[in-house]
Design an enzyme around this catalytic site. Structure first.
Site, PDB file in Angstrom:
ATOM      1  CD1 TRP A  14      -2.486  -1.622  -0.001  1.00  0.00           C
ATOM      2  CD2 TRP A  14      -3.103  -1.151   2.107  1.00  0.00           C
ATOM      3  NE1 TRP A  14      -3.647  -2.317   0.268  1.00  0.00           N
ATOM      4  CE2 TRP A  14      -4.046  -2.051   1.552  1.00  0.00           C
ATOM      5  CE3 TRP A  14      -3.295  -0.724   3.423  1.00  0.00           C
ATOM      6  CZ2 TRP A  14      -5.150  -2.515   2.273  1.00  0.00           C
ATOM      7  CZ3 TRP A  14      -4.389  -1.183   4.146  1.00  0.00           C
ATOM      8  CH2 TRP A  14      -5.304  -2.072   3.567  1.00  0.00           C
ATOM      9  CG  HIS A 100       9.994  -0.876  -2.396  1.00  0.00           C
ATOM     10  ND1 HIS A 100      10.067   0.273  -3.140  1.00  0.00           N
ATOM     11  CD2 HIS A 100       8.974  -1.602  -2.912  1.00  0.00           C
ATOM     12  CE1 HIS A 100       9.119   0.250  -4.066  1.00  0.00           C
ATOM     13  NE2 HIS A 100       8.442  -0.876  -3.946  1.00  0.00           N
ATOM     14  N   GLY A 178       5.224   1.934 -10.730  1.00  0.00           N
ATOM     15  CA  GLY A 178       4.372   3.122 -10.756  1.00  0.00           C
ATOM     16  C   GLY A 178       4.355   3.852 -12.088  1.00  0.00           C
ATOM     17  N   GLY A 239       1.647  -2.602  -6.178  1.00  0.00           N
ATOM     18  CA  GLY A 239       1.477  -1.291  -5.572  1.00  0.00           C
ATOM     19  C   GLY A 239       0.107  -0.717  -5.883  1.00  0.00           C
ATOM     20  N   GLY A 240       0.038   0.135  -6.900  1.00  0.00           N
ATOM     21  CA  GLY A 240      -1.199   0.857  -7.217  1.00  0.00           C
ATOM     22  C   GLY A 240      -2.435  -0.023  -7.303  1.00  0.00           C
TER      23      GLY A 240
HETATM   24  P1  13P Z   1       3.207  -0.494  -8.781  1.00  0.00           P
HETATM   25  O1  13P Z   1       2.423  -1.778  -8.833  1.00  0.00           O
HETATM   26  O2  13P Z   1       2.370   0.688  -8.394  1.00  0.00           O
HETATM   27  O3  13P Z   1       4.024  -0.290 -10.000  1.00  0.00           O
HETATM   28  O4  13P Z   1       4.254  -0.657  -7.567  1.00  0.00           O
HETATM   29  C1  13P Z   1       5.022  -1.799  -7.516  1.00  0.00           C
HETATM   30  C2  13P Z   1       5.754  -1.799  -6.232  1.00  0.00           C
HETATM   31  O5  13P Z   1       6.617  -0.975  -5.999  1.00  0.00           O
HETATM   32  C3  13P Z   1       5.387  -2.813  -5.248  1.00  0.00           C
HETATM   33  O6  13P Z   1       6.295  -2.862  -4.208  1.00  0.00           O
END
Ligand code: 13P
Length: 257
Positions: A14, A100, A178, A239-240
């Site tokens: 998140w 990360h 992202g 992520g998103g």
């Molecule tokens: P996104 O799925 O938003 O590209 O982010 C990936 C991420 O950094 C998961 O740790």
């Protein structure tokens, strides 16, 4: 992925999103969308620190794991503003994202701190989700596999053969995070296979085959199925698309293959 050999793990990161009420609404909405997920995968929600105690309670009903997004490499002590592995375990946290790329890029984490954090997490009984991945420039230079192999080796220095089964590795190309620029399934597979080769060199074939390797970087409900159908991609770190119960549920369901 290969469900005979290893656990499929779909994890949501998140990042610095959600408030208490939103997190509760997410948990309430997700559970009925994936009633049988335990038949094919494990689900982990990595929430901001302040939401973790509630998350541990809210996701208990569906038996999802709860993860932190970072932790200190130190045990208890005079480290103002930090949180240690034992404190996370104490509130029911099962996993922790380590290394990360946003931590490496914005907070100066390097392979040495990442290694110390992996060891500290394991000794407190937490499962590290170890992130590795190359920048766009590194990919263009043709050093992706060498670089990712080095990140994996450095991060796992001193991790025993017994403990390695508790480690999840997340291959997250920095340029895909992202940005909406997902790695092709073939490129993601190729790096995940290279990571498994490194694990084989250190821990042997059986251990290497048992370790979960996730892909992360703009994974969503549209591309998840194809990425997850690659033989060495055993899950996703999302992520998103993990911020909405519907899209996250679609990714969990895409792992049922
Ligand atoms: P996104 O799925 O938003 O590209 O982010 C990936 C991420 O950094 C998961 O740790």
């Amino acid at each position: 992925m290969n469900r005979q050999l290893r656990q499929t793990v779909i994890a949501g990161n998140w990042k610095m999103n959600m408030l208490t009420a939103e997190a509760k609404a997410f948990a309430d909405a997700l559970a009925p969308l994936v009633p049988d997920y335990k038949n094919w995968c494990e689900v982990v929600i990595c929430a901001p620190f302040v939401l973790l105690p509630d998350a541990a309670k809210n996701f208990k009903g569906m038996d999802a794991g709860v993860g932190a997004q970072n932790m200190s490499e130190h045990p208890f002590g005079a480290f103002t503003g930090e949180i240690c592995a034992a404190q996370l375990a104490d509130i029911g946290v099962s996993h922790v994202i380590i290394g990360h790329s946003e931590r490496r890029e914005y907070y100066g984490e390097n392979d040495c701190t990442v290694n110390a954090k992996v060891l500290a997490a394991l000794s407190a009984g937490l499962k590290p989700i170890l992130c590795v991945g190359e920048s766009l420039k590194q990919r263009e230079t043709g050093v992706t596999n060498d670089l990712v192999s080095m990140q994996v080796k450095a991060a796992l220095h001193g991790v025993s053969p017994d403990s390695i089964r508790d480690v999840i590795i997340a291959y997250e190309p920095v340029w895909a995070i992202g940005t909406g620029m997902t790695a092709t399934p073939e490129d993601a597979q190729s790096v995940c296979a290279a990571i498994r080769d490194v694990l084989k060199g250190i821990y042997g074939e059986d251990a290497a085959q048992s370790i979960t390797i996730q892909y992360g970087g703009s994974m969503n409900d549209k591309n998840a199925f194809e990425l997850l159908s690659q033989p060495d991609i055993d899950g996703g770190l999302i992520g998103g698309a993990s911020l909405k119960p519907e899209t996250f549920a679609a990714i969990i369901n895409a792992a049922n293959q």
